[in-house]
Motif scaffolding. Structure first.
Motif, PDB file in Angstrom:
ATOM      1  N   ILE A   6      37.684  34.258  50.465  1.00 10.60           N
ATOM      2  CA  ILE A   6      38.542  33.507  49.537  1.00 10.60           C
ATOM      3  C   ILE A   6      38.178  33.846  48.104  1.00 10.60           C
ATOM      4  O   ILE A   6      39.033  34.025  47.246  1.00 10.60           O
ATOM      5  CB  ILE A   6      38.423  31.986  49.789  1.00 10.60           C
ATOM      6  N   ARG A   7      36.892  33.945  47.870  1.00 16.05           N
ATOM      7  CA  ARG A   7      36.431  34.267  46.519  1.00 16.05           C
ATOM      8  C   ARG A   7      36.932  35.653  46.097  1.00 16.05           C
ATOM      9  O   ARG A   7      37.362  35.856  44.961  1.00 16.05           O
ATOM     10  CB  ARG A   7      34.895  34.209  46.475  1.00 16.05           C
ATOM     11  N   LYS A   9      39.588  37.068  47.110  1.00 16.45           N
ATOM     12  CA  LYS A   9      41.017  36.968  46.832  1.00 16.45           C
ATOM     13  C   LYS A   9      41.251  36.369  45.440  1.00 16.45           C
ATOM     14  O   LYS A   9      42.086  36.849  44.681  1.00 16.45           O
ATOM     15  CB  LYS A   9      41.708  36.115  47.895  1.00 16.45           C
ATOM     16  N   MET A  10      40.470  35.322  45.147  1.00 17.84           N
ATOM     17  CA  MET A  10      40.602  34.698  43.821  1.00 17.84           C
ATOM     18  C   MET A  10      40.388  35.728  42.719  1.00 17.84           C
ATOM     19  O   MET A  10      41.136  35.815  41.761  1.00 17.84           O
ATOM     20  CB  MET A  10      39.533  33.608  43.630  1.00 17.84           C
ATOM     21  N   LYS A  13      43.088  38.359  42.438  1.00 15.25           N
ATOM     22  CA  LYS A  13      44.354  37.831  41.928  1.00 15.25           C
ATOM     23  C   LYS A  13      44.335  37.703  40.409  1.00 15.25           C
ATOM     24  O   LYS A  13      45.362  37.477  39.793  1.00 15.25           O
ATOM     25  CB  LYS A  13      44.639  36.467  42.551  1.00 15.25           C
ATOM     26  N   SER A  14      43.147  37.780  39.841  1.00 14.85           N
ATOM     27  CA  SER A  14      43.046  37.657  38.391  1.00 14.85           C
ATOM     28  C   SER A  14      43.356  39.006  37.742  1.00 14.85           C
ATOM     29  O   SER A  14      42.597  39.963  37.876  1.00 14.85           O
ATOM     30  CB  SER A  14      41.636  37.187  38.011  1.00 14.85           C
ATOM     31  N   ASP A 200      32.973  28.707  37.528  1.00 13.90           N
ATOM     32  CA  ASP A 200      33.539  28.022  38.688  1.00 13.90           C
ATOM     33  C   ASP A 200      32.508  27.168  39.412  1.00 13.90           C
ATOM     34  O   ASP A 200      32.804  26.593  40.459  1.00 13.90           O
ATOM     35  CB  ASP A 200      34.151  29.037  39.657  1.00 13.90           C
TER      36      ASP A 200
END
Lengths: 377, 311
Positions: A6-7, A9-10, A13-14, A200
């Motif tokens: 997930i990280r 992907k985060m 996506k940036s 984060d």
């Protein structure tokens, strides 16, 4: 693994992250190539000015110094008059000679003022001379005159000079250094990933970080996962850059690409660790931290000689601890040592120092963030 | 007792005292309302309770245990819906809920079920693959709630969850909170909207300047003040002399004008509407609307502090 994915992907996506990690270094590489491409040329080393202490009666060494030549027939060393130790020290400080040689406790030793190519040549030459001398001493049954003659002849052998000239890459090329510098600088861009990952995790930085901070998840675990995700992307970006430089732009690195990749990997770790640590200890909004990181990255890069190689030596002369605490300096040093020396000891030392520094920085960040309570959120 | 704050004092760096010997208790299974104007210390007390903020003195217990930043066992039982939307714009609706739920629930199958339930609870199932940037404010609020409740916590803290939302979303949020409570969760609800607190809370603490100024059930709080009724009359020709005229009615303790509306406040007792109507008729005073209002929490706040809740 789920958090890691997930990280990733985060981060992917940036758009800003993707640009600075994957696109910007390639563009910069292209600009470097366009700018320096026509400057590419074979270079030769300059003659090194050395002197020998007046109390040192060692004709074999003197002969070896005076007879050493580069490939093109130019003298490697210009040997100056014998002087006393005090006089030698004075001319060394005046930069009239690069170094001098003397005996201490029966052993040949040397003194140089700073670090540089000339200094490295003196060191490597003497190391080889001493090694040969010991070898011949062990073969003690030979006649001393014969022994001295053989030693002087061996030192004339310019194999030694070819080796220092980047071992197996005779195409010593000044402009390659700029590409090493580019890779090193890209490693330091990891500091921005560090800022982002700490952002984060610190509750006073954002509401989503606040939400993460109140979850029953250990900071060390999250820090590790976030760090590894950032490293995976950052290192991918660096690999892409290295392959792009080598296979698309045809930049001639030293042949051992694996060692360059390894240094780049450790550099990426150090870059992220530096950002993580600074972002962890600085109390400021994320934008401000990024601004600070730009200044720190550029400053540390400047001190590491990314813009002008000599700056690194000046900085480390006036503030020696910088050699061990400036990640950018250690990254560039590891690349330069790969380029200049066939011997890997300095490269290994740089990487080990960088690794220890990175571990300390990450651990320091963890200590700062563990069970952290805030003045305000 | 689910939560216990005892004499908690917190001062911010600039010397602002946010909590001043604050004490309150939250009982198991109730919807506990923390009511107060902006800056009264509601969010600060919640952040202290969550183990986020340093405080100078006092004790905080959650589920009977001292709360601290490293009490993961206690944190695992708490859900938090912050005032601002706290989601990742890089993740879809489903991924956001799954991510935050995953910080509490490791088992994949269980988590999948919980995420589905949470999305269903806030009616966001059809938006599961949508990125937050494409959601309206109301939908974002619902996503924010889903992220805070998906792991089915025993204690859920809502910090002003309806700020800036439309009435429809507000009602939906409040209904959802009541439903969560019915399903067994203890709820702490902070707001400066007295109507919301009145509507859903079993027990209310009113805060001002970091202190508890009143506490009790809605009815207890209203019963604790002398105010009993507010009658407002829209006069066509407001005159100053009417203030004295209506002020003479039995139990009336205050009369004043709010624009062209005459406000008549009475102490507890029987309603004064017949008396007001009689005077209006006798004196031939022309009026438009007339309405009466029973005490609100705003009256409680006004009577104790001398200012309106929304000042």
């Amino acid at each position: 693994m789920r958090l890691f994915a997930i990280r990733l992907k985060m981060l992917l996506k940036s758009r800003a992250n993707v640009f600075w990690t994957f696109i910007y270094p390639l563009l910069l590489g292209l600009f470097f190539y366009m700018g320096f491409g026509n400057l590419s040329s074979r270079s030769s080393f300059a003659t090194v000015h050395v002197s020998v202490a007046s109390d040192m009666a060692d004709p074999v060494l003197l002969e070896a110094f005076t007879s050493a030549e580069y490939d093109d027939g130019k003298k490697v060393f210009q040997v100056h008059a014998k002087l006393s130790r005090e006089e030698l020290e004075a001319v060394l400080q005046e930069e009239r000679i690069t170094g001098y040689v003397y005996r201490e406790g029966g052993e040949i030793t040397y003194r140089i003022r700073t670090n540089g190519i000339g200094e490295s040549i003196i060191k490597s030459f003497l190391d080889e001379f001493i090694q040969m001398e010991h070898l011949f001493q062990e073969l003690g049954q030979l006649d001393p005159d014969v022994r001295a003659g053989m030693l002087a002849d061996l030192m004339k052998d310019n194999r030694y000079l070819q080796e220092i000239n980047t071992a197996t890459n005779p195409d010593y090329n000044n402009f390659v250094i700029y590409f090493y510098a580019l890779i090193a600088m890209t490693c330091m861009f990891g500091s921005f990933w560090g800022v982002s990952l700490v952002g984060d995790l610190q509750a006073d930085n954002s509401y989503r970080a606040l939400r993460t901070a109140i979850a029953p998840e250990s900071k060390l675990k999250l820090l590790t996962i976030y760090f590894l995700a950032a490293l995976a992307l950052h290192f991918s970006g660096n690999l892409l850059l290295i392959f792009y430089l080598k296979y698309i732009l045809d930049v001639e690195f030293s042949q051992n690409l694996l060692l360059i990749i390894l240094a780049s990997f450790v550099g990426c770790v150090a870059g992220i660790a530096m950002g993580t640590f600074l972002a962890g200890i600085i109390r400021a909004p994320e934008r401000k931290k990024e601004g600070i990181m730009v200044v720190v990255s550029l400053f540390s890069s400047a001190l590491s000689g990314l813009m002008m190689v000599k700056v690194k030596y000046w900085a480390e002369t006036y503030f020696p601890p910088l050699r061990f605490i400036n990640p950018a300096g250690l990254v560039t040093d590891s690349f330069f040592s790969l380029y200049y020396f066939s011997d890997l000891s300095r490269y290994i030392r740089d990487l080990l120092t960088l690794s220890v520094l990175s571990i300390l920085l990450v651990f320091g960040t963890y200590l700062k963030m563990r069970g952290e309570k805030y003045d305000s959120v | 007792m689910v939560v216990k704050l005892e004499n908690v004092t917190k001062t911010y760096k600039k010397g602002v005292r946010a909590l001043d010997n604050l004490s309150f208790e939250v009982r198991d299974g109730e919807i506990f309302g923390l009511l107060g104007p902006n800056g009264s210390g509601k969010t600060t007390s919640i952040n202290c309770l969550l183990g986020l903020l340093k405080y100078e003195s006092g004790n905080i217990e959650v589920f009977g245990e001292p709360m601290s930043a490293n009490r993961y066992d206690l944190k695992a039982e708490i859900g938090f819906v912050p005032q601002n939307v706290a989601v990742y714009t890089e993740l879809t609706v489903y991924e956001n809920v799954d991510y935050f739920c995953g910080l509490y629930v490791k088992e994949k199958e269980k988590r999948r079920r919980l995420v589905e339930e949470a999305l269903n609870f806030v009616s966001l199932l059809e938006y599961r693959n949508v990125y937050p940037r494409k959601l309206s404010v109301g939908l974002l609020r619902r996503l924010n709630i889903a992220c805070g409740i998906a792991h089915k916590p025993r204690l859920i803290i809502f910090d002003e969850p309806t700020v800036g939302v439309d009435p429809q979303t507000r009602n939906r949020v409040l209904e959802g909170i009541k439903r969560l409570n019915r399903e067994g969760a203890t709820v702490i609800y902070t707001s400066h909207y007295m109507e919301e607190v009145e509507q859903i809370c079993d027990y209310i603490v009113i805060m001002d300047k970091g202190k508890v100024i009143a506490h009790g059930t809605n009815e207890e709080l209203k019963a604790s003040i002398r105010h009993g009724e507010t009658i407002e009359v829209q006069l066509l020709e407001p005159k100053k002399e009417y203030l004295e005229l209506f002020g003479k009615i039995h139990n009336v303790y205050s009369t004043y004008y709010k624009d062209d509306i005459l406000v008549i406040k009475s102490e507890k007792g029987s309603t004064n509407i017949p008396n007001v109507l009689e005077i209006l008729k006798d004196k031939g005073i022309k009026y438009g609307l007339l309405f009466s209002e029973i005490p609100t929490l705003n009256d409680v706040f006004l009577e104790i502090t001398g200012k309106e809740l929304r000042d």
